[in-house]
Structures are given as structure tokens and as C-alpha cells.
Design a protein around this motif. Structure first.
Motif, PDB file in Angstrom:
ATOM      1  N   CYS A 185       0.824  -1.339  -0.178  1.00 27.92           N
ATOM      2  CA  CYS A 185       0.054  -0.048   0.001  1.00 27.92           C
ATOM      3  C   CYS A 185       0.842   1.211   0.075  1.00 27.92           C
ATOM      4  CB  CYS A 185      -0.880  -0.267   1.070  1.00 27.92           C
ATOM      5  SG  CYS A 185      -2.197  -1.073   1.241  1.00 27.92           S
ATOM      6  N   GLN A 186       0.255   2.345  -0.476  1.00 29.43           N
ATOM      7  CA  GLN A 186       0.952   3.686  -0.394  1.00 29.43           C
ATOM      8  C   GLN A 186       0.054   4.611   0.147  1.00 29.43           C
ATOM      9  OE1 GLN A 186       2.743   4.885  -4.290  1.00 29.43           O
ATOM     10  NE2 GLN A 186       3.167   2.911  -4.690  1.00 29.43           N
ATOM     11  N   SER A 203       4.925  -2.045   2.410  1.00 24.95           N
ATOM     12  CA  SER A 203       3.856  -0.609   2.305  1.00 24.95           C
ATOM     13  C   SER A 203       4.615   0.630   2.638  1.00 24.95           C
ATOM     14  CB  SER A 203       2.748  -0.942   3.309  1.00 24.95           C
ATOM     15  OG  SER A 203       1.871  -1.903   2.876  1.00 24.95           O
ATOM     16  N   LYS A 204       4.246   1.571   2.328  1.00 29.09           N
ATOM     17  CA  LYS A 204       4.841   3.001   2.734  1.00 29.09           C
ATOM     18  C   LYS A 204       3.855   3.973   3.125  1.00 29.09           C
ATOM     19  CE  LYS A 204       7.785   6.756   0.531  1.00 29.09           C
ATOM     20  NZ  LYS A 204       8.444   7.074  -0.730  1.00 29.09           N
ATOM     21  N   LYS A 224      -4.238   2.884  -2.761  1.00 28.87           N
ATOM     22  CA  LYS A 224      -3.463   4.043  -2.623  1.00 28.87           C
ATOM     23  C   LYS A 224      -4.165   5.502  -2.155  1.00 28.87           C
ATOM     24  CE  LYS A 224      -0.873   3.036  -6.985  1.00 28.87           C
ATOM     25  NZ  LYS A 224      -0.473   3.436  -8.147  1.00 28.87           N
ATOM     26  N   ASN A 252      -4.011   9.217  -1.210  1.00 24.91           N
ATOM     27  CA  ASN A 252      -3.295  10.514  -0.985  1.00 24.91           C
ATOM     28  C   ASN A 252      -4.033  11.620  -0.914  1.00 24.91           C
ATOM     29  OD1 ASN A 252      -4.075  11.557  -3.696  1.00 24.91           O
ATOM     30  ND2 ASN A 252      -2.583   9.777  -4.631  1.00 24.91           N
ATOM     31  N   ARG A 272       3.427   7.650   4.679  1.00 23.70           N
ATOM     32  CA  ARG A 272       4.201   8.883   4.365  1.00 23.70           C
ATOM     33  C   ARG A 272       4.250   9.440   5.613  1.00 23.70           C
ATOM     34  NH1 ARG A 272       3.263  13.338  -0.357  1.00 23.70           N
ATOM     35  NH2 ARG A 272       4.978  14.882   0.419  1.00 23.70           N
ATOM     36  N   ASP A 320      -0.419   8.143   2.350  1.00 24.89           N
ATOM     37  CA  ASP A 320       0.033   9.481   2.359  1.00 24.89           C
ATOM     38  C   ASP A 320      -0.402  10.323   3.656  1.00 24.89           C
ATOM     39  OD1 ASP A 320       1.408   9.093   0.357  1.00 24.89           O
ATOM     40  OD2 ASP A 320       0.765  10.751  -1.090  1.00 24.89           O
TER      41      ASP A 320
END
Length: 281
Positions: A38-39, A55-56, A175, A177, A58, A41
Motif C-alpha cells: 500500500c501507499q 507498504s509505505k 493508494k 493521497n 508517508r 500519504d
């Protein structure tokens, strides 16, 4: 265990009652489960927080209980656990790690601003988070056979989940963001949530008194019910159901539309396969 029969459990997205998607964080009083790759933010703030491999995140992670971070994840800021923490191999934390309990930590972990742990520290590779989440969900749902998990979750996502106290679930390869919240399959949004951003999913079900500051778009069905306000467009490749007391400030574009006479759509309607007006409760 990670075979075809159990591969689909993490394709569901569930935002429990009262979830808040704020400017910099996702906030809930439930546990948070994030799938692999997963990304995100945003920061994550919940009870226990589990993040799948690669996964990242932020922003930060703040857990009122345990934190589990899978191998090769990257966290953009601090990780704070009010209980224990389990940090997998190759994890990178670009802030501080603060653990009120015990710490299990894998090899090749980078912590940019240092760490503090009040309990015991073990340097070893913890159980993979995917396997831990699978066991956790089986325990939560009180089942013995992992092959039942998909079926039970499918039923759960079509009914009221309040009694089960299931976690906030973000499926693998999602995702998130500041502009977009995209998941690969089903999304169920609970009651009295406040979400900022445009939501994309396979299908979307929005429960009572939720406010969405953005649009909804799905390949399949979208349902919005009493007290839901959508500050944007609603687009579906199938049918949109707008129940009594719902309010859509933008346009509705769908193959077909089922609209209650007590609902409100401020924008234009495009439904080439027809529109049906519902009356009564």
C-alpha cells in the motif's frame, strides 16, 4: 496457508463507524489493518495498528496498543506504540520509535531519530504480518478453518458489522493521497464518518450520516443512504441507489439510477438504462 482459497480476504476495504479521514491522518477507535504494497500519504491513528509487508506510510503511526510493521516497509515520521511493537526486517522509520512495552525488531532496520523502549528488546524477525493478520481475523471471527474466511467476510460486508467490532481494513495495493482514495474491490463506509478525498473502488456502500468531501466512483454498484452527504459527483458502471434522506451535491452518472423521492440530487442525472423513483419508507 497463503493459497487461492484465502487470497481474497484482504481485497475488502472497511471504514468503521466514526472513521475520520483528516488532512494528515486516518483516525479510528478500532484496530487498523493495512495490506501489503500500500501507499498511504496519511498518518494512522488507532488502537492496534498492523501494516503489511512492503507498504509505505508517508506520515506517522500512533497506536493505543500494539504496532506490527511488516518487512521492508517505510514510515515517513514517528512510530508510537503505547504497548508492544514488532518491527520486521528492512523497515525504515524516518522519525523516532517510541515503545511503552516490549520491542521485537528484525535485522537491517533503520530508525533515523533513534528509539526508546521501556520493556524488553529482542533482535529477531517477528512473524510475517500477513500471517499474523490472518490468525488475528480468524480469532476475531471465531473460525477454525482459514478457507471460511472469505465467505464470512463477504457476509460481514453485506450486513451490520457493529457487533463484530471489526477493524478498519485497507486492502493490499491501495493508494491513499490528498486527492484520491483508491482500493481494488469492495468498500464499505460506516456510520457518522467524515472523509476528505475522491473515492474509487469496485463497489461502494455508504452508511447513515456520513459526509464525504469528494466524489464516488465505482465499477459496480454504489449505495448511499439516509443522512449521507456527498460533496461531489457519483459515478458508477452499474446502478446507483440513492436512498431516502441522502443528498448528492454533484452529478450522478450511471447505467441506471434508483432514486427515492425523499433524496436530493443538486446536479444533473445521466442514466441511459433508466431511472426508477422509490416511494415510501
Amino acid at each position: 496457508m497463503k493459497d487461492k482459497a484465502v487470497r481474497n480476504w484482504h481485497t475488502h476495504c472497511l471504514l468503521p463507524d466514526g472513521t475520520e479521514l483528516q488532512e494528515h491522518s486516518i483516525k479510528t477507535d478500532r484496530n487498523i489493518v493495512v495490506g501489503e504494497f500500500c501507499q498511504i500519504d496519511y498518518g494512522l491513528r488507532g488502537a492496534d495498528v498492523y501494516v503489511g509487508e512492503s507498504s509505505k506510510i508517508r506520515e506517522y503511526i500512533w497506536a493505543g496498543g500494539d504496532v506490527r510493521i511488516g518487512n521492508w516497509c517505510e514510515i515517513g515520521s514517528d512510530v508510537i506504540a503505547k504497548a508492544d511493537a514488532y518491527i520486521g526486517e528492512g523497515v525504515k522509520i524516518n522519525g523516532r520509535l517510541v515503545v511503552s512495552g516490549a520491542l521485537d525488531i528484525g535485522e537491517k532496520v533503520e530508525i533515523k531519530e533513534g528509539f526508546e523502549a521501556k520493556g524488553d528488546i529482542e533482535v529477531r524477525n517477528p512473524m510475517p504480518v500477513f500471517m499474523f493478520i490472518l490468525i488475528y481475523l480468524m480469532t476475531l471471527l471465531k473460525i477454525q478453518n482459514e478457507k471460511e474466511l472469505d465467505r464470512i467476510l463477504d457476509e460481514l460486508f453485506s450486513e451490520d458489522e457493529e457487533k463484530m467490532k471489526v477493524p478498519l481494513m485497507i486492502p493490499a495495493r491501495s493508494k491513499l493521497n490528498m486527492k484520491l482514495f483508491a482500493v481494488p474491490s469492495t468498500m464499505k463506509i460506516g456510520k457518522k464518518c467524515r472523509l476528505h478525498g475522491n473515492i474509487r473502488a469496485g463497489s461502494i456502500d455508504v452508511q447513515q450520516d456520513t459526509v464525504i468531501f469528494g466524489s464516488l466512483r465505482a465499477r459496480n454498484r454504489i449505495t448511499v443512504v439516509s443522512g449521507v452527504t456527498v460533496h461531489g459527483n457519483v459515478e458508477s458502471g452499474s446502478t446507483v441507489y440513492v436512498k431516502k434522506g441522502a443528498h448528492i451535491l454533484g452529478d450522478v452518472v450511471a447505467n441506471s439510477l434508483v432514486l427515492h423521492e425523499g433524496a436530493k440530487i443538486d446536479g444533473t442525472i445521466s442514466a441511459p438504462h433508466g431511472m426508477r423513483i422509490e416511494r415510501g419508507p
